[in-house]
Write an enzyme that holds these catalytic residues in place. Sequence first.
Site, mmCIF file in Angstrom:
data_model
loop_
_atom_site.group_PDB
_atom_site.id
_atom_site.type_symbol
_atom_site.label_atom_id
_atom_site.label_comp_id
_atom_site.label_asym_id
_atom_site.label_seq_id
_atom_site.Cartn_x
_atom_site.Cartn_y
_atom_site.Cartn_z
ATOM 1 N N GLY A 54 -21.638 -44.391 3.356
ATOM 2 C CA GLY A 54 -21.722 -43.669 2.090
ATOM 3 C C GLY A 54 -23.088 -43.046 1.886
ATOM 4 C CG ASP A 57 -21.729 -35.917 0.812
ATOM 5 O OD1 ASP A 57 -21.939 -36.343 -0.333
ATOM 6 O OD2 ASP A 57 -20.782 -36.280 1.519
ATOM 7 C CG HIS A 111 -14.499 -40.607 -5.628
ATOM 8 N ND1 HIS A 111 -13.614 -40.319 -4.632
ATOM 9 C CD2 HIS A 111 -15.243 -41.652 -5.177
ATOM 10 C CE1 HIS A 111 -13.793 -41.159 -3.618
ATOM 11 N NE2 HIS A 111 -14.785 -41.980 -3.925
HETATM 12 P P1 NG1 Z 1 -19.646 -40.150 1.418
HETATM 13 O O1 NG1 Z 1 -19.983 -41.349 0.723
HETATM 14 O O2 NG1 Z 1 -20.786 -39.457 2.037
HETATM 15 O O3 NG1 Z 1 -18.560 -40.306 2.374
HETATM 16 C C1 NG1 Z 1 -17.843 -38.760 -0.052
HETATM 17 C C2 NG1 Z 1 -17.728 -37.247 -0.113
HETATM 18 C C3 NG1 Z 1 -18.518 -36.672 -1.303
HETATM 19 C C4 NG1 Z 1 -18.124 -37.365 -2.586
HETATM 20 C C5 NG1 Z 1 -18.226 -38.886 -2.402
HETATM 21 C C6 NG1 Z 1 -17.746 -39.654 -3.598
HETATM 22 C C7 NG1 Z 1 -17.522 -36.485 2.224
HETATM 23 C C8 NG1 Z 1 -18.181 -35.844 3.381
HETATM 24 N N1 NG1 Z 1 -18.245 -36.660 1.120
HETATM 25 O O4 NG1 Z 1 -19.157 -39.094 0.268
HETATM 26 O O5 NG1 Z 1 -18.305 -35.286 -1.379
HETATM 27 O O6 NG1 Z 1 -16.844 -36.982 -3.001
HETATM 28 O O7 NG1 Z 1 -17.473 -39.350 -1.283
HETATM 29 O O8 NG1 Z 1 -18.487 -39.360 -4.731
HETATM 30 O O9 NG1 Z 1 -16.362 -36.787 2.274
#
Ligand code: NG1
Length: 485
Positions: free
Chosen positions: A165, A212, A71
Amino acid sequence: MTAAELMQALARRDAQILAHVGEIYGTDEAALAPACERLFVALHRYADTFSGDQPVVVVRAPGRVNLIGEHTDYNGLPVMPMAITRDVLVVAGAAADARVQVTNIDRNYADRSFALARHIPPFSTGDWCNYIKSATQGLIDLWDRADDLHGVNMVISGTVPLASGLSSSAAFTIAAALALLATHRRTLAPLLFAETMAHSDHYVGMASGGMDQAASVLGLAGKALKIDFHPLRVQPVALPHDTLIVVCHSRVRAAKAGNARDEYNRRVVECRIATALLHAAAPARAATAPALLSEWLARDTRGFDDALQQIQAHLHPGGYTLAEIAHALQLAPDTVLRTLCVTKAGLQYGAPAHGFKLLERARHVISEARRVEQSFTLLQAMPAEAAAQFGALMNASHESCRADYEISCTELDELVLLAREAGAAGARLTGAGFGGCTVNLLRAGAAPDFMRFMNERYYEPRELARAGDNQFEFAPATGAGVIFA
Ligand code: NG1
């Protein structure tokens, strides 16, 4: 080549074709055989659904696991992920009309089709094809026109576990965008491509920060990446010597279309409010209000320690009401709602029952950014004790995610404790949280015993062991690209 020709080449184990596939998935038979089989199945579906006699391209985009830096990306602060071998593969070909048609090897996803236009309306929330639309819209926005595009037929085959995640969504989006680019014989510079895709994800209602997409596009075999934002920069970094990464799935789904999305977006809003309050506490320091915590940090060129002290001095623990925030900013509550509480996708987040938590959220973000910098310095110097020290930073990250950012859950906490009991040098939740996976740093050779232990203590008591796909050993993988064009 046509789908039929590629299938024939795979069937006769053509050396050149195998070399292409092996470059990405590994040349040992255990990796190569399933990769070829998967490609064959996708080509077969293409020939059945569309045509076997027209030229096709094959592209792929990997998921990612974040090692540390959670985050921080949407605050403009660094992250340290690596791309993984689980990916989204697309077989695509040009279509005569101006429509995108997609079919997924996984029959749980219904076939979809949509018209190319300057503005493409989304399907209903949660529809898997919105990721394809998001990719398409992102490219059209970049080019500012859609009238010179032809239609594209796509077969999608994904192996990134969903809602975990591990960024199945970025893998979907980037693979679809690459399919669109490759079928139009166009390319984009990798950094611009990653940024374009990061901007496009507001299409699916997320206000995410770009980690990502950058990890999926820019991944390097054998290396993790330190990624900085504004502007996007990537530096490769090795994992500690003689270690490996195992990811454990909690089997709690962190669905991006539901509650997890709102919790995520609320954290984004809380960070923005914290930034505004910190700026208001010392307005003389900067002429214009910073939008991100990274700008607030940079403006004062303060170190992390000093920033953490400022946070303690100017923010209070526990919830803030909207009225309290409005008063501190000398704004009407409605203005606060309209300016600070709305995401890029236009969703508004008012104060939750316990109020907006600002000190805790800012403290997590700043301390987490410091842990990323510390990890990077450590892994570049690579002392003998790098595994233990990096592991300790991962453990501290989990604690901060749990206590200050409140994105963990009982299952993730239990997985982390068990992993440490099983000898992991470091264990933490990875990704957005609220379910999904943990990432564990292990000594080389320790994976089989570790997985057995986790199976006995976490998966078997919950009768999850038989479901499979619970634990993954990942080596850093190469980023998205065209396999055949
Ligand atoms: P994931 O875990 O892929 O949902 C999300 C955000 C990232 C980042 C992380 C926390 C999306 C697509 N990606 O990742 O950009 O903020 O949470 O570190 O929402």
